[in-house]
Design an enzyme around this catalytic site. Structure first.
Site, mmCIF file in Angstrom:
data_model
loop_
_atom_site.group_PDB
_atom_site.id
_atom_site.type_symbol
_atom_site.label_atom_id
_atom_site.label_comp_id
_atom_site.label_asym_id
_atom_site.label_seq_id
_atom_site.Cartn_x
_atom_site.Cartn_y
_atom_site.Cartn_z
ATOM 1 N N SER A 708 14.092 18.602 -7.669
ATOM 2 C CA SER A 708 13.988 17.295 -8.323
ATOM 3 C C SER A 708 13.734 16.157 -7.353
ATOM 4 O O SER A 708 13.463 15.038 -7.777
ATOM 5 C CB SER A 708 15.286 16.998 -9.095
ATOM 6 O OG SER A 708 15.482 17.925 -10.119
ATOM 7 N N LYS A 751 19.444 12.884 -16.737
ATOM 8 C CA LYS A 751 19.020 11.982 -15.662
ATOM 9 C C LYS A 751 18.766 10.570 -16.186
ATOM 10 O O LYS A 751 19.100 9.576 -15.514
ATOM 11 C CB LYS A 751 17.764 12.539 -14.995
ATOM 12 C CG LYS A 751 18.006 13.840 -14.236
ATOM 13 C CD LYS A 751 16.725 14.447 -13.711
ATOM 14 C CE LYS A 751 16.982 15.757 -12.977
ATOM 15 N NZ LYS A 751 15.746 16.389 -12.494
#
Length: 819
Positions: A708, A751
């Site tokens: 990520s 997120k």
């Protein structure tokens, strides 16, 4: 032994004629000149002919019939040899023994069934010399073998003869099946050679052992070996006699027990007590009322019949009774009626759980299909998400909405296959598996069955429970689930199985393939506040003996607890903290102390102490190389900061912060991309060789890994090398390639929620992640600007400002010296 004595019945001779027939004078050995030049050889099975002995033989093979008929018309002399293998239908020379006995056909009988039986008497032993013909039957030249017993009787001969007769007498006493005429026959035999032949012929031994006796030339050696064989037979007969005597004693004891049990039964009937037979009758009556498959009913009645023949005092009796009771207690074809009121079901689900729209819609869909079709195999749902989001408690709500029974089985730490499939009844302490046990407890064949923590199933030498679950959780197989203890198939197809898991990686791949995965992401702050108001606060008041009017929680107080005292995707720790506040209020009421009935954020700090967690907030952009990234964890989304710094050196790279292999590779890919595109960013290539680079991810004690942070690291490195500012209140997530492509990542909802909590205004994502944003409720992305990119250049154009940081690094380079 002494089977040949039954010959008297066949030939209709009396005892005197039989004794005369086996008299050695009649069985006198032939001389060589008395034999024909060509002797026909008759192979026989299962026996060996000895000189002087008379035996009947049934002839069935065509070759043998031709041989016998031709010999009977002539001198009646044939050679008899034993076969090595009784299964050989057409024996050749290699299939028969080389030594046999010359025999004379005494009589030939044609029986009503068409078979031919001949009575033959052995004359002399012979050895096959040369085979002359094989058709129409075996013909050969032979050499006669002499009998080696001395003609004059010696002490040794007398001793061996007496020993053989004594051993034969013992066998006659131990074996009552042998006729009494055998003793008379033995008393009339005086010739030691014929005695050994007669006893050898009637010895209860294998053909190979008898053949071995026939082939021995020395009479004393043959007699000694025969005596050994007879002594072994005596030992076996004595052992058999002892066993029969013991068994007879046991049978007498059983008869005694039966008599006493019958008396006990009468006494129990007089006293009004239930005996074993009454218990069996009660079970049979319950079985007659059950609605179960015909094969199960048949199996149950068979088990009861078996129990009725058992001794109630035996160890097997209670085991068999427990098994029969389990069969009759299980809810075969017994179902609760489903409630198809979809509006009511939706109301129950909304009342018990805030959010979880996707899961609720899936349950309503299941109910709708069941309502229309009236028949549907139970789906296998797997609720996947972080701890504390309500996966397990959702099962109770689903059971309530469906009007079904609720059962739960925890799989955490289960490492024995028998926990799922049960033990075989042959084992001590055998039990059915937990699946069958819980079905019995539910008293229904269509409960809502929660398989909790399916990702935490382990395995060891006792088996693999995950593999045993494959049959349970396969809609095509679980209609015939086989439990080792139950022994008959049980239908699990109507059960609504719901599994829960925190991680999909540790679930068996084949098991995961059988389940429909439904993801439960973490709650937002707004959702946690609503859950606390509607569910957690009333629950904790009730558990701590507080009335609804005793205390109220202000919204700011709940927000304070959520932000400052918990850091999780679910609400488990939030409930604990609310419980701590409720205990403080309960103590004040019990001790009659003054307290504020409205809990505000100030009271929360006074009761719970200083905040345990610092809120993750954006930290500004005054320093080059600091970029905000987004990460997914099992407790929800988090923001993380990636820091880079340069120092004069030799181009050394240092990575710190407990980075995993994936994040290290992301850093290497970012550096390679910058080196390849340094001209586009206005970088001098010398900076990579003359300055050391250090990339650090704070919170070094926490391991970090995952795909990520690729664009985050690239932006951080581009900022430190160009000394340009990073756009304020901006976060990003995505992976990169060496070609400059931005790849999508997972955990987008978590997120995005982390970015909102941290005060982020803009987020950079891969264009492919647009589909994930569409699945998120609009209220969660309200106020956020999301940029979708495909290349690294777009990321840098969005993230880096033209403006330099306040105190930029002044790069100085040393010219390389020429050799």
């Amino acid at each position: 032994m002494f089977n040949q004595l039954l010959l008297s019945d066949l030939v209709q001779e009396d005892q005197e004629e039989l004794i005369q027939m086996i008299n050695p004078e009649e069985g006198e050995e032939l001389k060589k000149e008395d034999l024909p030049e060509e002797l026909a050889i008759l192979p026989i099975r299962n026996t060996v002919l000895f000189p002087g002995v008379v035996i009947p033989i049934t002839v069935g093979r065509q070759k043998s019939i031709k041989l016998v008929k031709k010999a009977y018309k002539g001198d009646r002399i044939i050679g008899v040899v034993a076969q090595k293998n009784v299964k050989t239908e057409d024996p050749a020379l290699e299939d028969i023994y080389n030594i046999g006995t010359v025999a004379k056909i005494i009589k030939m009988l044609v029986l009503p069934d068409g078979n031919t039986t001949i009575i033959i008497q052995g004359k002399s032993r012979f050895e096959i010399d040369t085979v002359l013909e094989e058709e129409p039957f075996l013909t050969a030249k032979i050499n006669l073998l002499e009998n080696s017993f001395p003609k004059k009787s010696t002490k040794e001969t007398k001793a061996i003869v007496q020993s053989l007769k004594d051993a034969a007498g013992k066998i006659l006493k131990l074996n009552p099946e042998i006729p009494q005429e055998a003793q008379v026959a033995l008393d009339n035999i005086s010739d030691p050679g014929f005695l050994t032949h007669f006893l050898s012929s009637n010895l209860n031994a294998e053909v190979a052992d008898k053949q071995k006796l026939l082939e021995i030339n020395d009479g004393m050696t043959r007699a000694t070996l025969l005596l050994e064989q007879m002594l072994k037979e005596i030992q076996l007969l004595e052992l058999k006699h002892d066993i029969q005597k013991k068994v007879h004693t046991d049978i007498d004891a059983q008869q005694r027990d039966y008599y006493l049990r019958q008396q006990l039964k009468v006494l129990q009937d007089e006293l009004g007590q239930d005996g074993p037979d009454q218990e069996i009758d009660q079970l049979r009556a319950r079985g007659d009322e059950k609605k179960w498959p015909q094969e199960v009913k048949k199996h149950f009645n068979k088990e009861l019949d078996k129990i009725s023949r058992m001794n109630p005092a035996s160890a097997e009796y209670p085991v068999a009774m427990n098994y029969a009771e389990l069969l009759v207690d299980l809810p075969w074809d017994e179902f609760t009626e489903d409630n198809f009121d979809l509006k009511r079901a939706k109301k129950i689900l909304d009342k018990d759980h805030f959010g979880m729209e996707k899961v609720k819609d899936r349950i309503i869909e299941y109910l709708a299909v069941l309502k229309l079709k009236q028949n549907m195999k139970g789906p296998i749902l797997c609720l996947y998400g972080p701890p504390g989001v309500g996966k397990t408690s959702l099962g109770k709500s689903i059971a309530s909405a469906l009007n079904r029974q609720y059962v739960r089985m925890s799989l955490g730490g289960v490492h024995d296959e028998a926990e799922i499939r049960g033990h075989r009844k042959t084992y001590i302490g055998a039990l059915p598996g937990k699946i069958i046990q819980n079905i019995k407890k539910a008293k229904s064949s269509n409960p809502v069955f929660i398989l909790d923590e399916i990702d935490k199933v382990s395995s060891d030498f006792r088996g693999d429970p995950a593999s045993a679950l494959l049959e349970v959780l396969d809609p095509e197989q679980n209609s015939t689930f086989a439990d080792n203890y139950l022994e008959v198939d049980y239908d699990l197809s109507k059960v609504l199985f719901i599994a829960t898991a925190n991680s999909l990686e540790t679930i068996h791949p084949a098991l995961r393939d059988r389940m429909e995965i439904i993801s439960l992401s973490g709650y937002t702050q707004e959702e946690k506040t609503e859950i606390a108001k509607k569910h957690l606060v009333p629950k904790q008041k009730k558990e701590h003996g507080l009335k609804s009017t005793d205390v109220k929680f202000h919204k700011k107080a709940l927000t304070k607890i959520i932000d400052g005292y918990t850091r999780e995707s679910g609400v488990r720790n939030l409930e604990r903290q609310i419980g701590s506040v409720a205990r403080h209020v309960a103590k004040s009421i019990a001790m009659e102390e003054e307290f504020d009935k409205t809990i505000t954020d100030k009271e929360v700090v006074e009761i719970l102490g200083s905040e345990r967690f610092d809120k993750e907030l954006y930290q500004g952009n005054d320093i080059a190389g600091v970029v905000t990234g987004l990460a997914w964890t099992q407790v929800g989304g988090e923001i993380l900061f990636i820091e880079s710094s340069l120092s004069k050196g030799k181009g050394k790279l240092t990575l710190s912060g407990q980075l995993g292999d994936v994040m290290k590779e992301s850093a290497m890919a970012a550096i390679s991309y910058l080196k390849a595109n340094a001209d586009d960013l206005g970088l001098d290539h010398k900076v990579f060789d003359q300055y050391d680079l250090h990339v650090h991810v704070p919170a070094g004690a926490v391991p970090k890994d995952g795909p990520s942070a690729g664009i985050t690291m690239l932006t951080s490195l581009a900022s430190i090398y160009t000394q340009r500012k990073v756009k304020s209140k901006l976060a990003m997530t995505g992976e990169i390639t060496l070609r400059g492509k931005v790849l999508p990542v997972g955990g987008i909802k978590e997120k995005v929620l982390a970015a909102r909590r941290a005060g982020i205004n803009e987020i950079i994502l891969s264009s492919t992640n647009k589909r994930d944003i569409k699945e998120i409720d609009d209220r969660y992305v309200k106020g956020l600007t999301i940029h979708y990119v495909d290349t690294v250049d777009e990321v840098l154009n969005l993230a880096l400002l033209k403006e330099k940081v306040k105190k930029p690094i002044k790069f100085t380079f040393t010219e390389a010296k020429e050799n």
